[in-house]
Design a protein around this motif. Structure first.
Motif, PDB file in Angstrom:
ATOM      1  N   HIS A   1       0.859  -1.237   0.040  1.00 12.07           N
ATOM      2  CA  HIS A   1       0.055  -0.112  -0.071  1.00 12.07           C
ATOM      3  C   HIS A   1       0.807   1.368  -0.106  1.00 12.07           C
ATOM      4  CE1 HIS A   1      -3.475   2.290   0.386  1.00 12.07           C
ATOM      5  NE2 HIS A   1      -3.193   2.732   1.464  1.00 12.07           N
TER       6      HIS A   1
ATOM      7  N   THR B   1     -10.573  -2.843   1.197  1.00  9.28           N
ATOM      8  CA  THR B   1      -9.255  -2.238   0.696  1.00  9.28           C
ATOM      9  C   THR B   1      -8.461  -1.551   1.813  1.00  9.28           C
ATOM     10  OG1 THR B   1     -10.201  -0.079   0.349  1.00  9.28           O
ATOM     11  CG2 THR B   1     -10.310  -1.534  -1.544  1.00  9.28           C
ATOM     12  N   ALA B   2      -7.164  -1.545   1.651  1.00 11.93           N
ATOM     13  CA  ALA B   2      -6.134  -0.861   2.648  1.00 11.93           C
ATOM     14  C   ALA B   2      -6.429   0.751   2.720  1.00 11.93           C
ATOM     15  CB  ALA B   2      -4.739  -1.113   2.389  1.00 11.93           C
TER      16      ALA B   2
END
Length: 115
Positions: A58, A76-77
């Motif tokens: 990320h 999602t991050a």
């Protein structure tokens, strides 16, 4: 219970005879519930966690993957965290401290900045 302090020291002394990685190897093939404490960078490269997809890249840094994972609503991050102290001056300013007061707090070591 009276013997617990001595037993705790005996166990600690025994564990100090090897490194973390040596103990991980000793317990590696056993059914004992033992695992090393890893840094985030080490965890991101650990074979078990890599196989499970437990970490994602990320913004150039390893980040834990979303969990649980659902096929219709994948997670999602989030944002990469900011360094400790990066927002000290802005937060204190928003709380009503003057620039001179903020500088005095920093100079006295009461608060820290990332610079």
């Amino acid at each position: 219970p009276d013997e617990w302090p001595a037993l705790r020291e005996w166990i600690a002394a025994r564990f100090r005879t090897r490194s973390r990685n040596e103990w991980a190897e000793v317990f590696g093939d056993s059914d004992a519930c033992v695992a090393p404490v890893l840094s985030v960078a080490e965890a991101a490269e650990h074979p078990h966690l890599t196989a499970r997809g437990s970490f994602v890249d990320h913004e150039g840094a390893p980040a834990p993957a979303s969990a649980p994972r659902f096929s219709r609503t994948p997670g999602t991050a989030g944002e990469v965290g900011r360094p400790a102290g990066a927002d000290t001056e802005a937060v204190l300013g928003a709380a009503g401290y003057s620039d001179a007061e903020i500088k005095a707090l920093i100079d006295a070591g009461v608060v820290a900045t990332d610079s």
